[in-house]
Design a protein around this motif. Structure first.
Motif, PDB file in Angstrom:
ATOM      1  N   VAL A 177       1.493  -4.168   3.496  1.00 40.55           N
ATOM      2  CA  VAL A 177       2.720  -3.445   3.816  1.00 40.55           C
ATOM      3  C   VAL A 177       2.601  -1.992   3.389  1.00 40.55           C
ATOM      4  O   VAL A 177       2.264  -1.716   2.230  1.00 40.55           O
ATOM      5  N   GLY A 178       2.904  -1.065   4.284  1.00 37.68           N
ATOM      6  CA  GLY A 178       2.927   0.351   3.934  1.00 37.68           C
ATOM      7  C   GLY A 178       4.337   0.795   3.606  1.00 37.68           C
ATOM      8  O   GLY A 178       4.855   0.573   2.516  1.00 37.68           O
ATOM      9  N   GLY A 179       5.002   1.398   4.580  1.00 40.41           N
ATOM     10  CA  GLY A 179       6.322   2.008   4.376  1.00 40.41           C
ATOM     11  C   GLY A 179       7.328   1.131   3.654  1.00 40.41           C
ATOM     12  O   GLY A 179       8.026   1.593   2.736  1.00 40.41           O
TER      13      GLY A 179
ATOM     14  N   LYS B  79       0.077   4.268  -0.265  1.00 43.01           N
ATOM     15  CA  LYS B  79      -0.595   5.457   0.312  1.00 43.01           C
ATOM     16  C   LYS B  79      -0.388   6.667  -0.619  1.00 43.01           C
ATOM     17  O   LYS B  79      -0.309   6.488  -1.836  1.00 43.01           O
TER      18      LYS B  79
ATOM     19  N   GLY C 296       0.874  -3.587   9.570  1.00 40.40           N
ATOM     20  CA  GLY C 296       1.328  -2.673  10.625  1.00 40.40           C
ATOM     21  C   GLY C 296       2.796  -2.904  10.918  1.00 40.40           C
ATOM     22  O   GLY C 296       3.161  -3.860  11.599  1.00 40.40           O
ATOM     23  N   SER C 297       3.661  -2.013  10.331  1.00 44.91           N
ATOM     24  CA  SER C 297       5.109  -2.084  10.562  1.00 44.91           C
ATOM     25  C   SER C 297       5.725  -3.427  10.159  1.00 44.91           C
ATOM     26  O   SER C 297       6.606  -3.946  10.833  1.00 44.91           O
ATOM     27  N   VAL C 298       5.239  -3.954   9.041  1.00 47.10           N
ATOM     28  CA  VAL C 298       5.828  -5.184   8.488  1.00 47.10           C
ATOM     29  C   VAL C 298       7.156  -4.831   7.814  1.00 47.10           C
ATOM     30  O   VAL C 298       7.262  -3.817   7.126  1.00 47.10           O
TER      31      VAL C 298
ATOM     32  N   ASN D 157       0.858  -1.191   0.000  1.00 50.87           N
ATOM     33  CA  ASN D 157       0.000   0.000   0.000  1.00 50.87           C
ATOM     34  C   ASN D 157       0.890   1.236   0.000  1.00 50.87           C
ATOM     35  O   ASN D 157       1.482   1.575   1.017  1.00 50.87           O
TER      36      ASN D 157
ATOM     37  N   ILE E 265       0.418   0.737  12.903  1.00 52.13           N
ATOM     38  CA  ILE E 265       0.585   1.279  11.555  1.00 52.13           C
ATOM     39  C   ILE E 265       1.556   2.461  11.564  1.00 52.13           C
ATOM     40  O   ILE E 265       1.321   3.457  12.247  1.00 52.13           O
ATOM     41  N   GLY E 266       2.654   2.304  10.835  1.00 53.84           N
ATOM     42  CA  GLY E 266       3.626   3.379  10.688  1.00 53.84           C
ATOM     43  C   GLY E 266       4.360   3.734  11.964  1.00 53.84           C
ATOM     44  O   GLY E 266       4.988   4.789  12.042  1.00 53.84           O
TER      45      GLY E 266
HETATM   46  P1  PGA Z   1       3.002   0.413   7.634  1.00 57.34           P
HETATM   47  O1  PGA Z   1       1.502   0.616   7.062  1.00 57.34           O
HETATM   48  O2  PGA Z   1       3.523  -0.887   7.034  1.00 57.34           O
HETATM   49  O3  PGA Z   1       3.770   1.592   7.142  1.00 57.34           O
HETATM   50  O4  PGA Z   1       2.903   0.320   9.108  1.00 57.34           O
HETATM   51  C1  PGA Z   1       0.625  -0.471   6.927  1.00 57.34           C
HETATM   52  C2  PGA Z   1      -0.698  -0.005   6.375  1.00 57.34           C
HETATM   53  O5  PGA Z   1      -1.188   1.059   6.768  1.00 57.34           O
HETATM   54  O6  PGA Z   1      -1.305  -0.689   5.519  1.00 57.34           O
END
Ligand code: PGA
Length: 259
Positions: A238-240, A12, A217-219, A10, A177-178
């Motif tokens: 996965v975000g960041g 974002k 969440g912080s993967v 993701n 998350i993040g």
């Molecule tokens: P993160 O975000 O991996 O940066 O924690 C996850 C998400 O919001 O889907």
């Protein structure tokens, strides 16, 4: 039943279309067919990047599915600024995230709105990734499970059991998350099992067995294998760490190896 793993990136509101092209080209150079032989990978760029990423992915046969981060619950009409699921499907979008905690928290999306979006995604032949998750306050108060059951029940009630079996639900605790502090594998497993149980209550055993439950969440490449090694964790959102090819590919490989 063996559920096929899913690793979703993701992005974002990051990366313009030129940066997006670079990232997906880089993914194409690093990802071999062997890396994805046992699992599905999706990338979820901003809407303005989708057409560019689609072209590169299809031209170079990069083994990732195209995803979106959100969509309208309506197919067409006077909805200024919304993005139609019909148009996403035309761009060969396969996966659409619905109800991310940022949408719920910052943009007021209710369970009812999320349910309508899930119906729109499925109606247009795409696969939803519905996000659920408790806040830190809810976890501390011992109401995390209730929160998840409410969110999951509402989401799953919007669809018929066969559609539920084909969808993904991402358990994303808001506090992870993040923040750099992911849930422990044990906590992720416990919550993902609650999610699956709630699916079973509403949609039946087959749907519960088929639905893919992701953790998010912080993967990172370092914590993926242990998370995905849990029996009820079928992948990661996965975000960041999805914004750079080396870390995202590291996560894909860790998820593929952990079986
Ligand atoms: P993160 O975000 O991996 O940066 O924690 C996850 C998400 O919001 O889907």
């Amino acid at each position: 039943m063996v559920r096929r793993r899913l690793v979703s990136g993701n992005w974002k509101m990051n990366l313009d279309h030129l940066q997006a092209i670079h990232l997906v080209q880089d993914l194409g150079l690093r990802l071999s067919d062997g890396d994805v032989v046992g699992l599905d990978v999706s990338v979820h760029p901003p809407f303005t990047d989708l057409r560019s990423v689609q072209s590169v992915v299809e031209e170079r046969r990069i083994p990732v599915f195209l995803g979106a981060q959100d969509c309208s619950s309506e197919d067409a009409g006077a909805y200024t600024g919304e993005v139609s699921p019909v148009m996403l499907a035309r761009l060969h979008v396969t996966y659409v995230i619905a109800g991310h905690s940022e949408r719920r928290r910052l943009f007021g999306e209710t369970d009812g709105v999320v349910a309508a979006k899930l119906r729109a995604i499925v109606r247009n032949g795409m696969t939803p990734i519905c996000c659920v998750g408790e806040t830190a306050e809810e976890r501390d108060a011992g109401t995390a499970r209730d929160r998840l059951v409410t969110q999951v029940s509402s989401a799953v009630s919007a669809l018929v059991p066969e559609q539920v079996a084909g969808m993904a639900i991402a358990y994303e605790p808001v506090w992870a998350i993040g923040t750099g502090s992911a849930a422990t594998p044990g906590d992720a497993q416990e919550a993902c099992a609650w999610v699956r149980e709630a699916v079973g209550e509403v949609a039946g055993a087959e749907a519960a067995d088929g639905v893919r439950v992701l953790y998010g969440g912080s993967v990172t490449p370092d914590n993926t294998a242990e998370l995905v090694g849990q029996p009820d964790v079928d992948g990661v959102l996965v975000g960041g760490a999805s914004l750079e090819a080396p870390s995202f590919v590291g996560i894909v490989r860790a998820a593929n190896g952990a079986r």
